[in-house]
Design an enzyme around this catalytic site. Sequence first.
Site, mmCIF file in Angstrom:
data_model
loop_
_atom_site.group_PDB
_atom_site.id
_atom_site.type_symbol
_atom_site.label_atom_id
_atom_site.label_comp_id
_atom_site.label_asym_id
_atom_site.label_seq_id
_atom_site.Cartn_x
_atom_site.Cartn_y
_atom_site.Cartn_z
ATOM 1 C CG ASP A 495 -2.217 0.694 1.038
ATOM 2 O OD1 ASP A 495 -2.299 1.545 0.126
ATOM 3 O OD2 ASP A 495 -3.167 0.421 1.790
ATOM 4 C CG MET A 496 2.444 5.269 -1.635
ATOM 5 S SD MET A 496 2.933 5.765 -3.274
ATOM 6 C CE MET A 496 4.013 7.136 -2.922
ATOM 7 C CG ASP A 565 -9.433 2.643 -0.176
ATOM 8 O OD1 ASP A 565 -9.032 1.474 -0.339
ATOM 9 O OD2 ASP A 565 -8.753 3.528 0.375
HETATM 10 C C1 GLA Z 1 -5.733 1.915 2.352
HETATM 11 C C2 GLA Z 1 -6.185 0.758 1.509
HETATM 12 C C3 GLA Z 1 -7.234 -0.028 2.240
HETATM 13 C C4 GLA Z 1 -6.661 -0.516 3.554
HETATM 14 C C5 GLA Z 1 -6.154 0.661 4.375
HETATM 15 C C6 GLA Z 1 -5.416 0.185 5.615
HETATM 16 O O1 GLA Z 1 -6.735 2.852 2.514
HETATM 17 O O2 GLA Z 1 -6.667 1.197 0.266
HETATM 18 O O3 GLA Z 1 -7.688 -1.115 1.477
HETATM 19 O O4 GLA Z 1 -5.629 -1.426 3.294
HETATM 20 O O5 GLA Z 1 -5.265 1.465 3.622
HETATM 21 O O6 GLA Z 1 -4.931 1.217 6.389
#
Ligand code: GLA
Length: 756
Positions: A495-496, A565
């Site tokens: 993730d970033m 998301d």
């Molecule tokens: C980001 C990702 C989510 C989740 C959160 C965790 O928002 O897109 O799917 O993994 O981080 O903090």
Amino acid sequence: MSHDLISSRSPLSLNVLFSVLITMVMSMPALLGGEAAMNNVSVRYLADLRLWALDTQRTSYVMGLNERNELQSLYWGEKLPSDHDLSAAHSRPEHASFDSSETMTNLEYPGWGGRYYNEPSLKVTLAGGVRDAVLKYASHEIHGDSLEIRLKDIQYDLFVKLTYKVFPKEDMIRKQAEIENRTPQLVSVESAQSGVWYVPQGEGYWLTYLTGRWAGETQLIREPINPGKKLLESRRGNTSHQLNPWFAIDERGEADEEHGRVWWGALGWSGNWKLAVEDTPAAHQVRVTGGYNDFDFSWPLQPGESLSTPPYYGGFSNQGFGEASRLLHRFERDEILPDHGHPRVRPVLYNSWEATEFNVDEAGQKALAEKAAKIGVELFVMDDGWFGQRHNDHAGLGDWYVNRQKFPNGLQPLISYVNGLGMDFGLWFEPEMVNPDSDLYRKHPDWVMNFPGRPRSEARNQLVLNLARDDVKEYIFSALNKMLSENNIQYIKWDMNRHFGEPGWPEAPLAEQKEIWVKYVRNVYEIIDRLRAKHPNLEIESCSGGGGRVDLGILERVNEVWTSDNTEAFDRLRIQEGFSFAYTSKIMSAWVTDVPNMNGRSTPLKFRFLVAMQGALGVGANLNKWSPEDFALATQMVSYYKSIRATVQEGDLYRLSSPRQGELTANEYVSAEGQQAVMFAFLHSQQFLRPAATIHLRGLDENARYRIKTIDDKLIAAPGFGPTQGVSGSFLMHHGLNLSLRGDYDSTLVILERTK
Ligand code: GLA
């Protein structure tokens, strides 16, 4: 094979003699005017005309040397049946003293110099402050499907090596440039583009591209191209949610899913990128220059050094956006993704994030895993919260060791349990970030990008590690490598969750500090490449707060991407549709989550499943709250999915009805061999008693018969629906299917199996 016009420095050797011979043989069909022989050769040099022809199965791309020895783009479109159509390149004449010949001419890789006024591919400062690069042909080599052309400045030993690779089956070509400083002094590069794609000269072109925002990625925009410049770009350090490095151009905005000429291009770069779409009015010429974003860019090249640019892909189809997408999808699966050559279908995954957020522990995850296994999940992914002092998003990033309060015996008991249930185990990381409240930051406050004495702007309470630094890169590699070596982790969600801010690199020499933009991304790529090499079965998901890092560069290294998301199923229809213009459904991670979802909307579980089953299916719901009926439906849907996923992931997509128009969305996928076709249909909100539109299938064999399998009673039987003989492809495509979809958020799936 080498073919030098500028005197070569290397002594005449056997190799050179051999090369010349081969070049002559390669050129023979053209010299003889032969057409039959040329069809099997994808890269040809026509020596008499000083042209290169790059042929795919259905397209041709032609470049040539004009009377000034400049490399000029001549043609890109439908395949030319004969070399007799070709003639030597000639520059376009000067329009007036205000529009020079070089500005009017379609230079394949224009340096900024002379009287060149369009977007340049290269801008440099040479020794003595000379800010003038005029590039002419130096030499070329052909190796199978690849062509290398070297250009050289008219005075300085500044070379640009242009590399072309032809992908005949997918009607695509890759361009890349490498800038070589063979002068004895420093060359400062201020803009390094990968190249330019020119569409045929003319007016009335339209641009299609993908824009968006967090939780609303890949929204499709169509607009006319007018004189001036439209910049699609990222200045954020990664690919971005806001714009994606892909474009398509059609004539008059008239291309649709089935018809029309469509040219498309895409950059393989996950950092600051730029696509400059220009319509230069004097020549009525539309061009798209792409490469590194030259904003805040500077790259000093010492003598002997070179700088390579990202791959820039282009393709053409005269069968509309549908065929353009199918070719690009095929290209991604066959040439880009890490499993190309030995494809593996994506597993059904469960992800804990929406169920538990940061409240992960061994007992809770085991309980979810047990339930996930029951519905047929194959990969269990524990998301954020398992490491350091990570109880919320205020602390812990950077401390990649297991939190012993949550997992007193480490992760092994959970992983063994998950494996015992027949599932692989995956884990979330956000390697590039650090919370100021972390052991890592307390120990190494200098490891984040920063300008001395200036604020360090936080986003989601975190700062960006300066991964351009080799010590930071090594720390991240070792931390991840340790976790992967000590635990049976098959999958990483990488993730970033923020973009760059204050991108300073105070420890680097002043002249090199702006290299941070490029070196950071190269080091991210390097870490992933090294992890994959050490852990060959590892699979990776690229995530950046949803779909913020999706491009053809990261896709060489990851197996799927987190699309958004926003998991709300109705919103997802649009996000997924836009995504499908540039990217294959195989990598499109799509979860079924709980309702009411983020925008307060509640859609039925079946609708949510069918939306997610159009990509790489995942479940992200809180299974502790599910009813026995939910489990029963989910088990059934997962089993349907497994019976069609090869078709969805590896097949050809036909967008039958768009969520941007009307009440009905329908998508069809046809398997590679044509044995299976599946059609998903979604009714958004029905006007009272208004029947759902007839759906005409595509991509079937007219004369074949298909057995129809339904998952409910939504298909209205029609004459010709023989239960045993099946229905002909012709009937399905020309008469179509009628569905009794009703009310709000109704949906169905129809599966067709070819009988003969
Ligand atoms: C980001 C990702 C989510 C989740 C959160 C965790 O928002 O897109 O799917 O993994 O981080 O903090």
